[in-house]
Write a protein that holds these residues in place. Structure first.
Motif, short mmCIF file in Angstrom:
data_model
loop_
_atom_site.label_atom_id
_atom_site.label_comp_id
_atom_site.label_asym_id
_atom_site.label_seq_id
_atom_site.Cartn_x
_atom_site.Cartn_y
_atom_site.Cartn_z
N ALA A 258 -2.21 -19.99 47.59
CA ALA A 258 -2.61 -21.01 46.96
C ALA A 258 -2.51 -22.28 47.95
CB ALA A 258 -2.17 -21.63 45.53
N ASN A 259 -3.46 -22.75 48.97
CA ASN A 259 -4.11 -24.14 48.96
C ASN A 259 -3.67 -25.19 48.85
OD1 ASN A 259 -3.32 -22.79 52.19
ND2 ASN A 259 -5.99 -22.41 52.16
N ARG A 260 -3.39 -26.64 49.51
CA ARG A 260 -3.06 -27.89 48.00
C ARG A 260 -4.09 -28.49 48.20
NH1 ARG A 260 0.47 -23.96 47.56
NH2 ARG A 260 2.74 -23.96 47.36
N TYR A 261 -4.46 -29.31 47.36
CA TYR A 261 -5.32 -30.34 46.89
C TYR A 261 -4.93 -31.39 46.24
CZ TYR A 261 -8.65 -26.54 49.40
OH TYR A 261 -8.37 -25.81 50.07
N PHE A 262 -5.65 -32.00 46.57
CA PHE A 262 -5.51 -33.45 45.56
C PHE A 262 -6.88 -33.26 44.71
CE2 PHE A 262 -3.76 -36.72 48.32
CZ PHE A 262 -2.79 -36.17 48.42
N PHE A 263 -6.20 -33.97 42.22
CA PHE A 263 -6.67 -33.43 41.51
C PHE A 263 -6.18 -34.88 40.47
CE2 PHE A 263 -7.19 -32.70 37.24
CZ PHE A 263 -8.30 -32.61 37.12
N VAL A 264 -7.26 -36.30 40.06
CA VAL A 264 -7.00 -37.22 39.71
C VAL A 264 -7.78 -37.23 38.52
CG1 VAL A 264 -7.47 -39.66 39.72
CG2 VAL A 264 -6.45 -38.50 42.10
N TRP A 265 -6.95 -36.25 37.61
CA TRP A 265 -8.01 -36.80 36.17
C TRP A 265 -7.68 -37.91 35.86
CZ3 TRP A 265 -3.43 -34.63 38.04
CH2 TRP A 265 -1.68 -35.63 37.49
N GLU A 266 -8.67 -37.87 34.86
CA GLU A 266 -8.82 -39.28 33.89
C GLU A 266 -8.93 -40.51 34.61
OE1 GLU A 266 -6.24 -39.05 30.38
OE2 GLU A 266 -7.67 -36.77 30.03
N PRO A 267 -9.51 -40.26 35.42
CA PRO A 267 -9.39 -41.44 36.82
C PRO A 267 -8.96 -42.65 36.65
CG PRO A 267 -11.21 -40.34 37.29
CD PRO A 267 -10.55 -39.86 35.87
N GLN B 10 -4.24 -36.63 56.48
CA GLN B 10 -4.45 -35.53 56.59
C GLN B 10 -2.95 -34.17 56.31
OE1 GLN B 10 -5.40 -35.35 61.40
NE2 GLN B 10 -6.93 -37.06 61.21
N PRO B 11 -3.77 -34.65 55.17
CA PRO B 11 -1.93 -33.19 54.30
C PRO B 11 -2.96 -32.43 55.08
CG PRO B 11 -4.10 -34.31 52.80
CD PRO B 11 -3.87 -34.95 54.22
N LEU B 12 -1.55 -31.19 55.11
CA LEU B 12 -1.50 -29.63 55.26
C LEU B 12 -2.30 -29.31 54.06
CD1 LEU B 12 2.00 -29.36 56.55
CD2 LEU B 12 0.16 -29.01 57.93
N LEU B 13 -2.67 -27.87 54.49
CA LEU B 13 -3.55 -27.14 53.43
C LEU B 13 -2.11 -26.93 52.49
CD1 LEU B 13 -6.59 -26.15 55.17
CD2 LEU B 13 -6.87 -26.94 52.81
N HIS B 14 -1.34 -26.11 53.28
CA HIS B 14 -0.11 -25.47 52.61
C HIS B 14 1.17 -25.51 53.63
CE1 HIS B 14 2.68 -22.49 50.48
NE2 HIS B 14 1.51 -22.20 49.78
N PRO B 15 2.16 -26.22 52.94
CA PRO B 15 3.11 -27.30 53.69
C PRO B 15 4.53 -26.09 53.96
CG PRO B 15 3.82 -26.84 51.05
CD PRO B 15 2.50 -26.88 51.32
N ASN B 16 4.09 -24.90 54.04
CA ASN B 16 4.45 -23.41 54.48
C ASN B 16 4.12 -22.79 55.83
OD1 ASN B 16 7.10 -23.89 52.68
ND2 ASN B 16 6.52 -22.74 51.00
N PHE B 17 3.12 -22.99 55.93
CA PHE B 17 1.16 -22.06 56.60
C PHE B 17 1.01 -23.59 56.83
CE2 PHE B 17 2.28 -19.81 52.82
CZ PHE B 17 3.27 -18.42 53.46
N PRO B 18 1.02 -24.73 58.19
CA PRO B 18 0.81 -25.53 59.23
C PRO B 18 -0.13 -24.84 59.31
CG PRO B 18 3.29 -24.80 59.95
CD PRO B 18 3.07 -23.87 57.92
N GLU B 19 -0.19 -24.16 59.74
CA GLU B 19 -1.47 -22.81 60.81
C GLU B 19 -2.19 -23.29 60.48
OE1 GLU B 19 0.63 -19.57 59.17
OE2 GLU B 19 1.90 -21.24 59.64
N ARG B 20 -2.40 -22.99 58.56
CA ARG B 20 -3.90 -22.73 58.55
C ARG B 20 -4.66 -24.87 58.76
NH1 ARG B 20 -2.10 -21.18 52.61
NH2 ARG B 20 -0.73 -18.91 53.00
N GLY B 21 -3.97 -25.38 58.74
CA GLY B 21 -4.94 -26.68 59.22
C GLY B 21 -4.43 -28.04 58.19
N ARG B 22 -5.38 -28.81 58.66
CA ARG B 22 -4.63 -29.91 57.04
C ARG B 22 -6.32 -30.25 56.35
NH1 ARG B 22 -0.51 -33.33 58.34
NH2 ARG B 22 0.85 -31.90 60.72
#
Length: 557
Positions: free
Chosen positions: A395-404, A418-430
């Motif tokens: 599961a890659n990470r993303y931002f979701f802002v609810w009831e903004p 430029q946050p990482l897609l996954h903190p444990n797998f930097p090779e996946r990119g940003r």
């Protein structure tokens, strides 16, 4: 490592995974690593409360730095292996649901346990669809059940449908009548019940074999529903009244979806016994609530001088929090209380799959439950833990802002996070998330939860961006840019919040309790339907639709 440091490292991990550390979760992890402290829980709880309060004040960047100092030993849950079966010849098992709807979580226990034993002994697993009550048949369920078993990764070797075997049941019922072991009873039900309870036989029991065979023929043409049943002869002195001359065949005039206007149907215990014998079933796994049925079936086995299978009765599994009853679900679908069989408030396998629960997680949970004789409550927490082990790495990470809520920042620079897609797998990119500053100010959106909790004058850090100070709270929130340095946020133990700019996508997250509407980062448009991701500080979700609005279903924290 002293107790405080063990608590500290687990608090860091919990805060990193869930946004905020929770005391109960920390206690469990600490006791799993240091079981000798189970006798000292009262002593360590104040330490846990203190450490949780401290770590929850850290910005995320500090937590990420601090946690690098520690190694985590995975404490394996003690697994109870399924007990061995008594095996003489090839193992044959059966999974036998009623096609009244698709499978639910309760069905998965029997399906998985039978499948595990079949695989262990290189045996055979039969799917038998028990559809001899026309009123309970939901025609689409025949295929839905097969689809559910395929999703559950249960291997079926052959399939039988009871309504296609009616002639077989007629033949064996006639044999019992011809041997004098069964009779056709036309007594009104209430009259028979009074005699049965008094341990007396009814007037039909003493009729000749010839007359009973004639009566059996009339069940197919003359008698109406409720006027006649075939009863098996048992000891009228048996302590359980339900065991005394129980019925094995009945008339039902409700048209059957598969076989039309057949009138005579076997009752459960008769059909099951005949099928288990003819299909050479060697082991029957089922709940303790079937013990009385086992006794009834044993009588039928004895009349035919057949060898019985090994019966294994396990305890009741109570599953709370979801609807499992197919009749209630059907009513809910008809009244539009439920959107369908996969409505995520339900306990169907389809609903769980829609949320992102994995079949392998359900298998692990049910193997842990096993065939124990004691009654137990199903642990959703354990299922979610098994599921998290499976989906967390993918599961890659993303931002979701609810009831903004809008946050206006004075003197803010333009910035590209430029946050990482996954903190444990930097090779996946940003990912790339931009803040555009115009005329000395920038506008971003934060969740309503964060908007409610922040205070005027508070120093905060926008995740992966910069530090701000809150100036004023009203319909909009006003802040001022303070600094870029992460060290400044660490020094002040600043609260960390996530954010999004105007370049965002509309997102709807459906949970079992409510619907969250808000904004998601633009990078979400690169996902595919069915992907499982983690919305940071919110939880795991499964992407269901990607159109003008992204629709996701909440999996769990």
């Amino acid at each position: 490592m002293d107790i405080r440091e063990v608590i500290y490292k687990h608090t860091l991990k919990n805060a990193l995974e869930f946004g905020k550390a929770k005391e109960k979760a920390i206690l469990g992890k600490v006791l799993a690593e240091l079981p000798e402290y189970r006798e000292k829980i009262r002593e360590i709880i104040p330490i846990i409360n203190e450490v949780v309060k401290e770590v929850n004040s850290y910005p995320r960047e500090r937590i990420e730095e601090e946690i690098k100092k520690y190694e985590f030993i995975k404490v394996e849950r003690k697994k109870e292996a399924l007990p061995e079966l008594k095996v003489k010849d090839k193992v044959v098992l059966r999974f036998a649901p009623n096609p009244s709807g698709p499978l639910h979580l309760g069905h998965s226990r029997a399906a998985i346990l039978n499948d595990e034993y079949a695989k262990r002994y290189k045996g055979k697993l039969i799917l038998r669809l028990e559809d001899t009550d026309p009123s309970r048949v939901y025609p689409p369920a025949y295929e839905m059940i097969k689809e559910d078993l395929e999703w559950l990764e249960v291997k079926i070797h052959e399939t039988h449908i009871q309504s296609e075997r009616l002639e077989i049941y007629y033949n064996y019922a006639e044999k019992l009548i011809a041997k004098g072991n069964a009779y056709v009873c036309t007594c009104p039900q209430e009259e028979f019940k009074k005699l049965r309870d008094a341990k007396k036989q009814c007037k039909c029991r003493g009729l000749s074999i010839e007359e009973n065979l004639e009566r059996f023929e009339k069940m197919f043409s003359e008698y109406k529903e409720g006027q006649a049943v075939v009863r098996i002869k048992t000891d009228l002195a048996l302590p359980d009244p339900s065991m005394r001359d129980f019925p094995i065949m009945r008339i039902c005039e409700t048209p059957h979806p598969r076989v039309g206007k057949k009138r005579v149907y076997p009752l459960y215990n008769f059909a099951v016994t005949i099928d288990d014998y003819l299909m050479k079933v060697t082991h029957v796994l089922r709940g303790k609530d079937h013990i009385a049925n086992t006794r009834k079936q044993s009588i039928i086995y004895d009349y035919f001088s057949w060898q019985k299978p090994e019966f294994i009765h396990y305890g009741r599994l109570s599953i709370g929090g979801v609807t499992l009853s197919t009749s209630k679900i059907m009513e809910g679908i008809k009244s539009k209380s439920y959107a369908g069989w996969d409505d995520i408030r339900l306990g169907t396998l389809r609903a769980l799959a829609k949320r992102g629960i994995q079949a392998k997680a359900i298998r692990k949970a049910m193997l842990e439950v096993g065939v124990k004789e004691s009654d137990i409550d199903f642990s959703w927490e354990n299922l979610y833990a098994y599921n998290k082990d499976i989906i967390e790495p993918i599961a890659n990470r993303y931002f979701f802002v609810w009831e903004p809520k809008k946050l206006v920042i004075k003197n803010a620079p333009s910035f590209e996070a430029q946050p990482l897609l996954h903190p444990n797998f930097p090779e996946r990119g940003r990912r790339k998330i931009k803040i555009e500053a115009k005329e000395g100010k920038a506008e971003v959106f934060i969740s309503s939860t964060d908007a409610e909790s922040i205070k005027e004058g508070e120093f905060l850090r926008l995740m992966e961006a910069f530090n701000i100070i809150i100036l004023k709270k009203s319909n909009e929130i006003f802040a001022e840019y303070h600094s870029q340095a992460l060290e400044e946020a660490r020094k002040r133990k600043a609260k960390l919040i996530h954010w999004l700019s105007g370049e965002s996508l509309p997102v709807k997250v459906i949970t079992q309790e409510k619907i969250f509407k808000g904004l998601g980062e633009e990078n979400l448009k690169n996902l595919k339907e069915g992907d499982i991701i983690q919305f940071e500080r919110f939880g795991f979700v499964r992407i269901d639709k990607i159109n003008k609005e992204i629709v996701a279903y909440f999996t769990h924290k």
